[in-house]
Design an enzyme around this catalytic site. Structure first.
Site, PDB file in Angstrom:
ATOM      1  N   ARG A   1     -18.712 -48.067  40.727  1.00 20.62           N
ATOM      2  CA  ARG A   1     -19.425 -47.297  39.698  1.00 20.62           C
ATOM      3  C   ARG A   1     -18.576 -46.151  39.163  1.00 20.62           C
ATOM      4  O   ARG A   1     -18.667 -45.794  37.987  1.00 20.62           O
ATOM      5  CB  ARG A   1     -20.748 -46.763  40.257  1.00 20.62           C
ATOM      6  CG  ARG A   1     -21.767 -47.871  40.398  1.00 20.62           C
ATOM      7  CD  ARG A   1     -23.163 -47.349  40.606  1.00 20.62           C
ATOM      8  NE  ARG A   1     -24.091 -48.469  40.758  1.00 20.62           N
ATOM      9  CZ  ARG A   1     -25.400 -48.350  40.947  1.00 20.62           C
ATOM     10  NH1 ARG A   1     -25.943 -47.141  41.022  1.00 20.62           N
ATOM     11  NH2 ARG A   1     -26.156 -49.412  41.070  1.00 20.62           N
TER      12      ARG A   1
ATOM     13  N   ARG B   1     -24.303 -55.364  50.069  1.00 21.19           N
ATOM     14  CA  ARG B   1     -25.727 -55.289  49.769  1.00 21.19           C
ATOM     15  C   ARG B   1     -26.192 -56.582  49.106  1.00 21.19           C
ATOM     16  O   ARG B   1     -25.577 -57.051  48.150  1.00 21.19           O
ATOM     17  CB  ARG B   1     -25.996 -54.086  48.853  1.00 21.19           C
ATOM     18  CG  ARG B   1     -25.541 -52.800  49.512  1.00 21.19           C
ATOM     19  CD  ARG B   1     -25.771 -51.574  48.672  1.00 21.19           C
ATOM     20  NE  ARG B   1     -25.286 -50.404  49.415  1.00 21.19           N
ATOM     21  CZ  ARG B   1     -25.435 -49.136  49.023  1.00 21.19           C
ATOM     22  NH1 ARG B   1     -26.056 -48.871  47.878  1.00 21.19           N
ATOM     23  NH2 ARG B   1     -24.977 -48.157  49.755  1.00 21.19           N
TER      24      ARG B   1
ATOM     25  N   GLU C   1     -26.738 -43.600  38.733  1.00 21.53           N
ATOM     26  CA  GLU C   1     -26.392 -43.024  40.035  1.00 21.53           C
ATOM     27  C   GLU C   1     -24.950 -43.356  40.434  1.00 21.53           C
ATOM     28  O   GLU C   1     -24.554 -44.514  40.485  1.00 21.53           O
ATOM     29  CB  GLU C   1     -27.359 -43.565  41.099  1.00 21.53           C
ATOM     30  CG  GLU C   1     -27.008 -43.088  42.495  1.00 21.53           C
ATOM     31  CD  GLU C   1     -27.892 -43.716  43.577  1.00 21.53           C
ATOM     32  OE1 GLU C   1     -29.006 -44.181  43.244  1.00 21.53           O
ATOM     33  OE2 GLU C   1     -27.454 -43.750  44.738  1.00 21.53           O
TER      34      GLU C   1
ATOM     35  N   SER D   1     -25.027 -39.958  46.057  1.00 23.53           N
ATOM     36  CA  SER D   1     -26.344 -39.655  46.591  1.00 23.53           C
ATOM     37  C   SER D   1     -26.169 -38.951  47.924  1.00 23.53           C
ATOM     38  O   SER D   1     -25.347 -39.366  48.740  1.00 23.53           O
ATOM     39  CB  SER D   1     -27.099 -40.969  46.799  1.00 23.53           C
ATOM     40  OG  SER D   1     -28.355 -40.736  47.383  1.00 23.53           O
TER      41      SER D   1
ATOM     42  N   ARG E   1     -23.634 -53.162  39.663  1.00 25.61           N
ATOM     43  CA  ARG E   1     -24.424 -53.558  40.834  1.00 25.61           C
ATOM     44  C   ARG E   1     -23.782 -54.815  41.415  1.00 25.61           C
ATOM     45  O   ARG E   1     -23.875 -55.895  40.836  1.00 25.61           O
ATOM     46  CB  ARG E   1     -25.873 -53.832  40.401  1.00 25.61           C
ATOM     47  CG  ARG E   1     -26.847 -54.043  41.547  1.00 25.61           C
ATOM     48  CD  ARG E   1     -28.252 -54.290  41.026  1.00 25.61           C
ATOM     49  NE  ARG E   1     -28.797 -53.167  40.289  1.00 25.61           N
ATOM     50  CZ  ARG E   1     -29.383 -52.108  40.851  1.00 25.61           C
ATOM     51  NH1 ARG E   1     -29.543 -52.060  42.152  1.00 25.61           N
ATOM     52  NH2 ARG E   1     -29.830 -51.115  40.115  1.00 25.61           N
TER      53      ARG E   1
END
Length: 428
Positions: A388, A261, A348, A351, A276
Site C-alpha cells: 500500500r 491474509r 489505510e 494502524s 488488497r
RNA sequence: GGAGGCGUCGCCUAGUCCGGUCUAUGGCGCCCGCCUGCUAAGCGGGUUUGGGGCUACAACCCCAUCGAGGGUUCAAAUCCCUCCGCCUCCGCCA
C-alpha cells in the site's frame, strides 16, 4: 483476556463495553455463574485432596488390619477426589471460555459504533490537484507496468488472484522502504527483528486472531501451524510464559515479516492492483510496556507512523477507529489513511492499537516491578506495509510522462535515484 | 527423515534404576538482619509461580506446580503412554 477482577467486581462496566461494540452481554452472566461454580468446585476438590494427603501419610507406618482399613478408606476417597477434580476442571474451562470470548474493553475515548463511525482526528498535507496541473493521474497498476515495477499478470499466473511480483525498481522500492523504516526505528531505539511467519496455534490464538478473524487466517495443512497476518503475532508470543524485568520496560521491537491474509469476505473489493493482496511484507512496531504508560506509548507509536508518512511526503488523515471495528484485542486504534489520487479516497496505510493486558494475559507474559509480579501491556503499530505504501508513493508522486519522483528521504536508499523512469519493452 | 541422550523452584545441581520421612538437596546470585571506622569476609534468616479460604488486595492456612498433557497406584520428580523443546551422530539440504 480482560482482567477477571473487573468482571467479578464491576460486571456492569463489561456489559457497557459489550454494548459499545454492539455485542450481546449474555456472556457476562454466563461468566459470573461459571465463576461461582468454579469456586465451589475448587473448595470441594481441595478439601478432599487435603484429606487424602493426610491419610496417605499414615499408610507407610501402619501395619496389618489397620493398614488394610486405611487402604480401603483412601481408595474410596481417591475416587471422590478424582470426581471432584473433574468437576473443578469442567467449571474452570467454562469460566475460561467465557473470559476468552470477551473482547478487550474499549477505551472511553473510542467512538461508539461500527466501521463508518470513526472520528477524523487530523488531516496532514494536501492531496495533489492533478486537474490544476493539467494531466490525468495514472493508477498504480498502469504506473507499475510502465516502470516495470509491478507484474500482476504473472503474479496471477503463478499464484492466483491478489498476488504480484515486484520487479526492477518495484523490488528496489520495497528494499528501500524496509531500510528507511528500519533506520527510523533504530534511531528511535527499537530493536530490529526478523520474525517467523509461521506460528503455532498458541501464538495465533493468544493474539486474538482465531476469534472473529479466524476466517482470514491461512492454516498449513498437515502441520499445526498458521501463516501470520502480521508480525504482531510472533512478537506478542515472543515473551510468552516469561516474567520480564519491569525496570527494562518499555521493550520496543521493529519486526519485519511477510503477512498472509485470506481476505475472505472481501470478494469484489479492491480486486485490481496491490491494494488488497494475500501476501505482503511489513515492518511492524511492537511494544511491551506498563498499562499506565500504554496510553502515552500509543500516542508515540502514532507519532512514529506519522513521521514515516511525512518522510514519504504523502497526504494523509488520522482516524480514531470506532469500537465495533477494533478487533478483539484493542481498546483503541488509530489508522493513518493516505490519499490515493485515482481512487479519490483516503486508504489505510498504517494502524496502531493499544491492546493493554489482553494479549499478555492470554500468552502469560508478566513483569516484576520492585519484587511484585504484575501485568504488562502490548501495543502494535505499522511502520510500513510495503504494497500500500508503494501504491501511495507511485500515485502521489507521479509526473505527466509516467515517471515518478522519489521522495528525498528514500533517495539514499535507492542509490541516489531521484526519479523512477518508464522502461521500454520487457514489462509485458 | 533415522538413531541416541536430556528437560528439577533466577543460574548450576542432588534426587529418578529399587514410588511413601522430598513440606525437592546443596552451591551461586539476590533480599533482610547481626557483627565490624566503611567495604569485604563471617554468622543467622529469607528467596518459584498460579489458585482458593480468611481478610486490610497484610499475616496465616490450604491446593496445584519437578517441560506439557494423560494413565497406573491408597500414594508419582520417581513407573507407563503421547506431545513439545534442546543436544549429539547419520542422511538430506540453503
Amino acid at each position: 483476556m480482560i482482567d477477571p477482577r473487573i468482571l467479578r467486581e464491576d460486571p456492569d462496566r463489561v456489559r457497557a463495553a459489550q454494548a459499545k461494540r454492539g455485542l450481546s452481554d449474555e456472556v457476562v452472566d454466563q461468566a459470573l455463574a461459571a465463576d461461582a461454580e468454579r469456586r465451589r468446585a475448587i473448595l470441594d476438590f481441595e478439601g478432599k485432596r487435603a484429606e487424602q494427603k493426610q491419610l496417605g501419610k499414615l499408610i507407610p507406618q501402619a501395619q496389618g488390619d489397620e493398614k488394610q482399613a486405611l487402604l480401603a478408606q483412601t481408595k474410596t476417597l481417591a475416587a471422590e477426589v478424582k470426581a471432584a477434580e473433574a468437576a473443578q476442571t469442567a467449571a474452570d474451562e467454562a469460566w475460561n471460555a467465557a473470559l476468552l470470548s470477551l473482547p478487550n474493553l474499549a477505551s472511553e475515548e473510542t467512538p461508539e459504533g461500527g466501521e463508518d463511525d470513526f472520528v477524523v482526528l487530523e488531516t496532514v498535507g494536501t492531496p495533489r490537484d492533478f486537474a490544476a496541473e493539467g494531466f490525468e493521474p495514472r493508477d498504480h497498476i498502469e504506473l507499475g507496468k510502465l516502470l516495470g515495477a509491478i507484474d500482476l499478470d504473472r503474479g496471477a499466473k503463478v499464484s492466483g488472484s491478489r498476488f504480484y511480483f515486484l520487479t526492477g525498481v518495484g523490488a528496489q522500492l520495497e528494499f528501500a522502504l524496509i531500510n528507511l523504516a528500519m533506520e527510523q526505528a533504530r534511531n528511535a531505539g527499537f530493536t530490529q527483528v526478523i520474525a517467523p511467519a509461521l506460528v503455532r496455534p498458541r501464538a495465533m490464538d493468544g493474539t486474538g486472531f482465531l476469534g472473529q478473524a479466524a476466517d482470514d487466517v491461512y492454516k498449513i495443512e498437515g502441520d499445526d501451524l498458521y501463516l501470520v497476518g502480521t508480525s504482531e503475532v510472533p512478537m506478542a508470543a515472543y515473551h510468552s510464559d516469561e516474567i520480564l524485568d519491569g525496570a527494562a520496560l518499555p521493550l520496543r521491537y521493529a519486526s519485519f515479516s511477510p503477512c498472509f491474509r485470506k481476505e475472505a469476505g472481501s470478494h469484489g473489493k479492491d480486486t485490481k492492483g496491490i491494494i488488497r493482496v494475500h501476501w505482503f511484507d511489513k515492518v511492524e512496531m511492537f511494544v511491551y510496556t506498563t498499562t499506565e504508560d500504554s496510553y502515552a506509548e500509543h500516542q508515540r507509536l502514532l507519532a512514529w507512523e506519522k513521521e514515516f508518512l511525512d518522510s514519504l511526503e504523502l497526504a494523509y488523515r488520522v482516524i480514531d477507529v470506532a469500537a465495533g471495528d477494533l478487533g478483539l484485542s484493542a481498546i483503541r486504534k488509530f489508522d493513518c489513511e493516505a490519499w490515493i489520487p485515482t481512487q479519490g479516497k483516503y486508504r489505510e496505510l498504517t494502524s496502531t492499537s493499544n491492546c493493554t493486558e489482553f494479549q499478555t494475559r492470554r500468552l502469560d507474559t508478566r513483569a516484576r516491578y520492585d519484587g511484585q509480579v504484575g501485568p504488562v501491556a502490548t501495543l502494535n503499530g505499522t511502520l510500513c506495509a510495503m504494497t500500500r505504501t508503494i501504491v501511495a508513493i507511485l500515485e502521489t508522486h507521479q509526473q505527466a510522462d509516467g515517471s515518478v519522483r522519489v521522495p528525498k528521504a528514500l533517495q539514499p536508499h535507492l542509490g541516489g535515484l531521484e526519479v523512477l523512469k518508464p522502461v521500454g519493452g520487457l514489462g509485458g
